[in-house]
Design a protein around this motif. Structure first.
Motif, PDB file in Angstrom:
ATOM      1  N   PRO A  89      50.209  33.717  27.852  1.00 52.73           N
ATOM      2  CA  PRO A  89      50.680  35.102  27.790  1.00 52.73           C
ATOM      3  C   PRO A  89      50.100  36.019  28.845  1.00 52.73           C
ATOM      4  O   PRO A  89      50.744  36.993  29.244  1.00 52.73           O
ATOM      5  CB  PRO A  89      50.260  35.539  26.381  1.00 52.73           C
ATOM      6  CG  PRO A  89      50.159  34.276  25.599  1.00 52.73           C
ATOM      7  CD  PRO A  89      49.688  33.239  26.555  1.00 52.73           C
ATOM      8  N   THR A  90      48.872  35.765  29.313  1.00 46.31           N
ATOM      9  CA  THR A  90      48.268  36.647  30.314  1.00 46.31           C
ATOM     10  C   THR A  90      48.344  36.074  31.727  1.00 46.31           C
ATOM     11  O   THR A  90      47.718  36.604  32.647  1.00 46.31           O
ATOM     12  CB  THR A  90      46.800  36.947  29.964  1.00 46.31           C
ATOM     13  OG1 THR A  90      46.025  35.752  30.056  1.00 46.31           O
ATOM     14  CG2 THR A  90      46.667  37.540  28.569  1.00 46.31           C
ATOM     15  N   ALA A 119      45.058  38.744  41.012  1.00 44.70           N
ATOM     16  CA  ALA A 119      44.616  37.900  42.127  1.00 44.70           C
ATOM     17  C   ALA A 119      45.347  38.227  43.419  1.00 44.70           C
ATOM     18  O   ALA A 119      44.777  38.119  44.510  1.00 44.70           O
ATOM     19  CB  ALA A 119      44.815  36.428  41.777  1.00 44.70           C
ATOM     20  N   THR A 120      46.614  38.641  43.310  1.00 41.90           N
ATOM     21  CA  THR A 120      47.408  38.949  44.509  1.00 41.90           C
ATOM     22  C   THR A 120      47.357  40.418  44.883  1.00 41.90           C
ATOM     23  O   THR A 120      47.688  40.779  46.017  1.00 41.90           O
ATOM     24  CB  THR A 120      48.878  38.558  44.287  1.00 41.90           C
ATOM     25  OG1 THR A 120      49.418  39.315  43.188  1.00 41.90           O
ATOM     26  CG2 THR A 120      49.005  37.066  44.001  1.00 41.90           C
ATOM     27  N   GLY A 121      46.975  41.257  43.933  1.00 35.16           N
ATOM     28  CA  GLY A 121      46.951  42.693  44.191  1.00 35.16           C
ATOM     29  C   GLY A 121      48.338  43.286  44.326  1.00 35.16           C
ATOM     30  O   GLY A 121      48.514  44.335  44.961  1.00 35.16           O
ATOM     31  N   ALA A 138      39.833  36.780  38.934  1.00 33.43           N
ATOM     32  CA  ALA A 138      40.856  37.624  38.307  1.00 33.43           C
ATOM     33  C   ALA A 138      40.991  37.322  36.828  1.00 33.43           C
ATOM     34  O   ALA A 138      41.255  38.212  36.010  1.00 33.43           O
ATOM     35  CB  ALA A 138      42.197  37.414  39.016  1.00 33.43           C
ATOM     36  N   GLY A 139      40.810  36.070  36.456  1.00 35.43           N
ATOM     37  CA  GLY A 139      40.987  35.672  35.068  1.00 35.43           C
ATOM     38  C   GLY A 139      39.912  36.150  34.127  1.00 35.43           C
ATOM     39  O   GLY A 139      40.103  36.130  32.904  1.00 35.43           O
ATOM     40  N   GLU A 140      38.771  36.597  34.664  1.00 37.31           N
ATOM     41  CA  GLU A 140      37.694  37.068  33.795  1.00 37.31           C
ATOM     42  C   GLU A 140      38.134  38.234  32.925  1.00 37.31           C
ATOM     43  O   GLU A 140      37.635  38.412  31.813  1.00 37.31           O
ATOM     44  CB  GLU A 140      36.486  37.468  34.638  1.00 37.31           C
ATOM     45  CG  GLU A 140      35.785  36.282  35.298  1.00 37.31           C
ATOM     46  CD  GLU A 140      34.608  36.725  36.163  1.00 37.31           C
ATOM     47  OE1 GLU A 140      34.362  37.962  36.250  1.00 37.31           O
ATOM     48  OE2 GLU A 140      33.946  35.846  36.748  1.00 37.31           O
ATOM     49  N   ASP A 141      39.076  39.023  33.410  1.00 29.84           N
ATOM     50  CA  ASP A 141      39.547  40.181  32.650  1.00 29.84           C
ATOM     51  C   ASP A 141      40.701  39.839  31.707  1.00 29.84           C
ATOM     52  O   ASP A 141      41.173  40.713  30.966  1.00 29.84           O
ATOM     53  CB  ASP A 141      40.007  41.288  33.607  1.00 29.84           C
ATOM     54  CG  ASP A 141      38.872  41.841  34.449  1.00 29.84           C
ATOM     55  OD1 ASP A 141      37.717  41.826  33.964  1.00 29.84           O
ATOM     56  OD2 ASP A 141      39.132  42.270  35.592  1.00 29.84           O
ATOM     57  N   HIS A 142      41.168  38.602  31.737  1.00 33.33           N
ATOM     58  CA  HIS A 142      42.382  38.271  30.986  1.00 33.33           C
ATOM     59  C   HIS A 142      42.237  36.986  30.162  1.00 33.33           C
ATOM     60  O   HIS A 142      43.231  36.367  29.813  1.00 33.33           O
ATOM     61  CB  HIS A 142      43.566  38.132  31.953  1.00 33.33           C
ATOM     62  CG  HIS A 142      43.782  39.342  32.796  1.00 33.33           C
ATOM     63  ND1 HIS A 142      44.319  40.516  32.299  1.00 33.33           N
ATOM     64  CD2 HIS A 142      43.499  39.587  34.108  1.00 33.33           C
ATOM     65  CE1 HIS A 142      44.384  41.420  33.270  1.00 33.33           C
ATOM     66  NE2 HIS A 142      43.883  40.881  34.372  1.00 33.33           N
ATOM     67  N   GLY A 143      40.993  36.625  29.856  1.00 35.32           N
ATOM     68  CA  GLY A 143      40.760  35.490  28.963  1.00 35.32           C
ATOM     69  C   GLY A 143      41.094  34.142  29.545  1.00 35.32           C
ATOM     70  O   GLY A 143      41.363  33.182  28.796  1.00 35.32           O
ATOM     71  N   LEU A 144      41.047  33.998  30.876  1.00 34.77           N
ATOM     72  CA  LEU A 144      41.401  32.720  31.491  1.00 34.77           C
ATOM     73  C   LEU A 144      40.380  31.655  31.123  1.00 34.77           C
ATOM     74  O   LEU A 144      39.171  31.888  31.139  1.00 34.77           O
ATOM     75  CB  LEU A 144      41.493  32.866  33.007  1.00 34.77           C
ATOM     76  CG  LEU A 144      41.938  31.616  33.769  1.00 34.77           C
ATOM     77  CD1 LEU A 144      42.825  32.001  34.949  1.00 34.77           C
ATOM     78  CD2 LEU A 144      40.730  30.808  34.266  1.00 34.77           C
ATOM     79  N   VAL A 145      40.889  30.462  30.797  1.00 32.04           N
ATOM     80  CA  VAL A 145      40.059  29.305  30.455  1.00 32.04           C
ATOM     81  C   VAL A 145      40.516  28.138  31.317  1.00 32.04           C
ATOM     82  O   VAL A 145      41.713  27.857  31.414  1.00 32.04           O
ATOM     83  CB  VAL A 145      40.199  28.942  28.965  1.00 32.04           C
ATOM     84  CG1 VAL A 145      39.467  27.634  28.659  1.00 32.04           C
ATOM     85  CG2 VAL A 145      39.691  30.065  28.082  1.00 32.04           C
TER      86      VAL A 145
END
Length: 453
Positions: free
Chosen positions: A164-165, A173-175, A228-235
């Motif tokens: 979802p994120t 990541a791309t800005g 970038a994923g640190e703010d969106h729960g990336l695992v």
């Protein structure tokens, strides 16, 4: 891989079933880290936040360049090639002259005369065979997966973002806002100062992108995605979780290639193909006729992929089969009590059930287990494993249409009698596991919202 041809190996053993059932080939593994956290949390990530799956190492790439590349590919694929322009991709499906499945892979149209066919080697071998024996203005470059590559890194890195994120991770990541991109079309991004191509894709019933580019840029791109994923729960998801994603979305990996039989083309192919390329058979299907293990595109849900707007190997046979395909793809949800009993049989006196190696319990490249109703076989259970998001053991299966209604009760025979000689098979006894027919894709989001777009 042995230099002995498949034809010679079959002649030596006497039967292709005996050869594939007792092959000494090692168990199939993904050449990436098994887990980064734990596979249960990594499975949940693609349903709840975002999972990053590294696809750089476990697939084979075949780069085809030249004015006849499209001609070569379209003559082997059941797919239409109408409007298949640059920056598009498709699930490339090939069959033998009798309409039985050779295999499938993802075909990327990278440039006007450049294609990249990505997947298991079965289809790639088939394409190379026809290139070798034909008169095509095509050059080929094969990049084997990292388990068998003799030297150097892959040509491309490949990172899958799913969940979802995923869109939010990619935008950060791309800005830049994500471009409107149709399913199985490609877009271009700039990440960490590098040009990145992305296929709009989905492996676990969730929207996402498959990002790829030159291997030398891979570490920079990965670092930017992780930041970038640190703010969106990336695992990060390892090989164990990744190997189960198809169970949710409904894709059947590695069906046995239908390369046997008396057809002169197939006989020539078996002389060309190394014996080790045929893979291994596991499971309770015990016919001595190799044809009983082979599938058609209709058996595993490629009905809409088959298009009769061009000539291809197997077209006439598929036109006949398309009138009334006898089997269809379903999900089988295995009975909790029976699975628990099978696992529990490892304790105490044996032999017990064949070991269930969670989360992916398939133990051969080509898994084929009997599906029964009232003791009669009505289909084949194929890829199988545990989905933490549903807390269920499931398998993808092809069964007779008259028994395919959701809720139908069946029995899966797990294990082999007699036990085969594969190194990954221990002494065990066949185990009856009740199962219930369910739709495919099994995950509700994949079955409704995602598939309808």
């Amino acid at each position: 891989m042995t230099s002995e041809s498949l034809a010679s190996a079959i002649a030596r053993v006497g039967n292709p079933v005996e050869l594939l059932r007792n092959t000494a080939a090692r168990a199939h593994t993904f050449p990436v880290a098994p887990e980064f956290t734990n596979w249960r949390s990594e499975q949940r990530a693609w349903a709840e936040t975002c999972a990053l799956l590294d696809q750089s190492h476990h697939m084979t790439d075949l780069f085809l360049r030249g004015p006849d590349a499209m001609k070569l590919l379209s003559g082997l694929a059941v797919n239409t090639f109408a409007n298949f322009g640059v920056n598009k991709a498709k699930q490339f499906v090939a069959v033998n002259p009798a309409g039985r499945l050779i295999g499938d892979a993802i075909l990327f149209h990278l440039e006007e005369e450049l294609f990249d066919l990505v997947g298991h080697p079965m289809v790639i071998d088939w394409v190379l065979f026809h290139l070798d024996r034909g008169d095509y203005r095509v050059t080929a470059e094969r990049d084997d997966n990292s388990a068998v590559r003799t030297s150097g890194p892959p040509t491309f890195y490949r990172y899958e973002l799913q969940g979802p994120t995923a869109a939010a991770v990619l935008e950060q990541a791309t800005g830049a806002p994500l471009p409107e991109t149709k399913f199985f079309a490609m877009a271009e991004f700039t990440i960490a100062g590098h040009r990145v191509r992305g296929l709009r894709h989905g492996m676990a019933g969730q929207p996402g992108f498959e990002l790829f580019g030159p291997w030398a840029h891979g570490e920079d791109v990965l670092a930017a995605l992780l930041a970038a994923g640190e703010d969106h729960g990336l695992v990060r998801a390892g090989a164990k979780a990744y190997s189960t994603a198809n169970l949710e979305s409904g894709w059947v990996p590695a069906p046995i290639p239908a390369i046997f039989g008396d057809d002169p083309l197939l006989a020539e192919y078996r002389e060309w193909l190394p014996a080790g390329a045929a893979g291994s058979i596991g499971g309770s299907v015990d016919s001595t006729d190799i044809d009983d293990y082979c599938l058609t595109p209709f058996d595993i849900g490629y009905d809409r992929t088959v298009k009769f707007d061009h000539d291809f190997i197997g077209r006439e046979a598929l036109e006949r089969l398309a009138q009334d395909p006898p089997r269809t793809k379903v999900t089988l949800v295995w009975n909790d009590d029976d699975v628990t009993a099978a696992i529990g049989s490892l304790l105490g006196e044996g032999p017990g059930a064949k070991y269930l190696d969670l989360p992916k319990i398939r133990y051969a490249l080509h898994q084929e287990d009997k599906v029964l109703i009232d003791g009669e076989q009505i289909g084949i259970s194929l890829d199988c494993g545990y989905i933490a998001n549903e807390r269920a053991v499931v398998s993808l299966a092809t069964i007779a249409k008259e028994h395919a209604a959701p809720g139908t009760e069946v029995v899966v025979i797990w294990g082999e009698e007699p036990n085969s000689a594969k190194p990954q098979v221990e002494e065990h006894r066949a185990w009856r596991i009740r199962a219930t027919v369910a739709p495919v894709p099994f995950v509700r989001f994949a079955r409704t919202d995602y598939r309808s777009r």
